[in-house]
Scaffold this motif. Sequence first.
Motif, PDB file in Angstrom:
ATOM      1  N   LEU A   1     -21.792  29.367 -16.065  1.00 31.17           N
ATOM      2  CA  LEU A   1     -22.272  30.701 -15.692  1.00 31.17           C
ATOM      3  C   LEU A   1     -21.206  31.485 -14.936  1.00 31.17           C
TER       4      LEU A   1
ATOM      5  N   SER B   1     -27.130  22.426 -11.177  1.00 28.91           N
ATOM      6  CA  SER B   1     -25.716  22.343 -10.859  1.00 28.91           C
ATOM      7  C   SER B   1     -25.394  21.136  -9.994  1.00 28.91           C
TER       8      SER B   1
ATOM      9  N   THR C   1     -25.616  28.420  -5.544  1.00 31.32           N
ATOM     10  CA  THR C   1     -26.703  28.536  -6.529  1.00 31.32           C
ATOM     11  C   THR C   1     -27.796  29.483  -6.049  1.00 31.32           C
TER      12      THR C   1
ATOM     13  N   SER D   1     -29.503  22.178  -6.907  1.00 31.41           N
ATOM     14  CA  SER D   1     -28.111  21.765  -6.691  1.00 31.41           C
ATOM     15  C   SER D   1     -28.047  20.922  -5.426  1.00 31.41           C
TER      16      SER D   1
ATOM     17  N   MET E   1     -23.701  25.693 -13.713  1.00 31.07           N
ATOM     18  CA  MET E   1     -23.154  26.859 -13.019  1.00 31.07           C
ATOM     19  C   MET E   1     -21.627  26.918 -13.092  1.00 31.07           C
TER      20      MET E   1
ATOM     21  N   LEU F   1     -31.286  26.898 -13.527  1.00 31.60           N
ATOM     22  CA  LEU F   1     -29.909  26.617 -13.141  1.00 31.60           C
ATOM     23  C   LEU F   1     -29.876  25.225 -12.527  1.00 31.60           C
TER      24      LEU F   1
ATOM     25  N   VAL G   1     -26.457  32.959  -6.737  1.00 33.15           N
ATOM     26  CA  VAL G   1     -26.425  33.212  -8.185  1.00 33.15           C
ATOM     27  C   VAL G   1     -27.850  33.399  -8.711  1.00 33.15           C
ATOM     28  N   GLN G   2     -28.772  32.565  -8.245  1.00 38.60           N
ATOM     29  CA  GLN G   2     -30.168  32.692  -8.665  1.00 38.60           C
ATOM     30  C   GLN G   2     -30.717  34.062  -8.311  1.00 38.60           C
TER      31      GLN G   2
ATOM     32  N   ALA H   1     -33.660  26.981  -9.619  1.00 42.92           N
ATOM     33  CA  ALA H   1     -32.286  26.532  -9.372  1.00 42.92           C
ATOM     34  C   ALA H   1     -32.299  25.257  -8.543  1.00 42.92           C
TER      35      ALA H   1
END
Length: 284
Positions: free
Chosen positions: A84, A169, A176, A190, A80, A167, A179-180, A188
């Motif tokens: 991204l 991270s 996240t 993180s 990320m 994703l 963003v997801q 995702a």
Amino acid sequence: MSHLILQGPHFDGSFIEKVAALAQADGVQPLAQANVVRILGADPASKKEVQALCQQARVDFAYLNQIDNLSDMRVLAMDMDSTLITIECIDEIADMAGRKPQVAAITEAAMRGEISDFSESLRRRVALLEGVPVQALQRVYAERLQFNKGAAELVAGAHQHGVKTLLVSGGFTFFTERVQQRLELNFAYSNTLEVEQGVLTGRVVGDIVDSHAKAHYLQALAQELGAGPQQCLAIGDGANDLVMMAQAKYSVAYRAKPVVQEQAAFALNYAPLDGVLNWFRLSH
């Protein structure tokens, strides 16, 4: 002989001719997208000379033995922060508290591979966030988080061809998850920042998503989908992405640190993220 894909912000016919001559190519095929060209029958032995010419002209290149169908791929795994998105979220949180220089110095060293223990480097940085109000995370998201050019197009192209998006991270779930949702990513993973009474405690909850965890999540999804490395793509910019990237045929260094550029199979230094799509045959 290989296919050689050239792409970048600006290049002209004379540059293409130079590269084709260097590569002893059989022909040149312009693609539908602007500033993307496929050189046919390129000699891989010319790679060093082509690389030097492309670096001088700020053009990305990729040698491919064959053009795979994107629909034959199964997994697109992405970092990320600075991949991204344009920022390192932890540095920007620290900036809200006036502690960015201390945190950013550790982040940079970790991404360059100078700190081998990512988990320890993350704990050191998070400890410096102790006492920061949780509202600082919302401010970073609202005011500073932007997607790198081509991020949304890359994800949409992958989804259109049935590729699952992942994703992974070393950053934080606060970002996240958002963003997801915005990119409609399939999965995702993180780290979770511990919060008590509205402020960060300076600790992370649970196991840290480090380089080996990133690789694990890619491998687990690939196994679930019955996919081998030949059907996986992985994109990152820092040293903690390398173990994950080693699991994918298409390992992509995006605006990456030197240690990542050296080990990745491909690099995007000038073209946007969706430049990845130009290495594949796309069917609609």
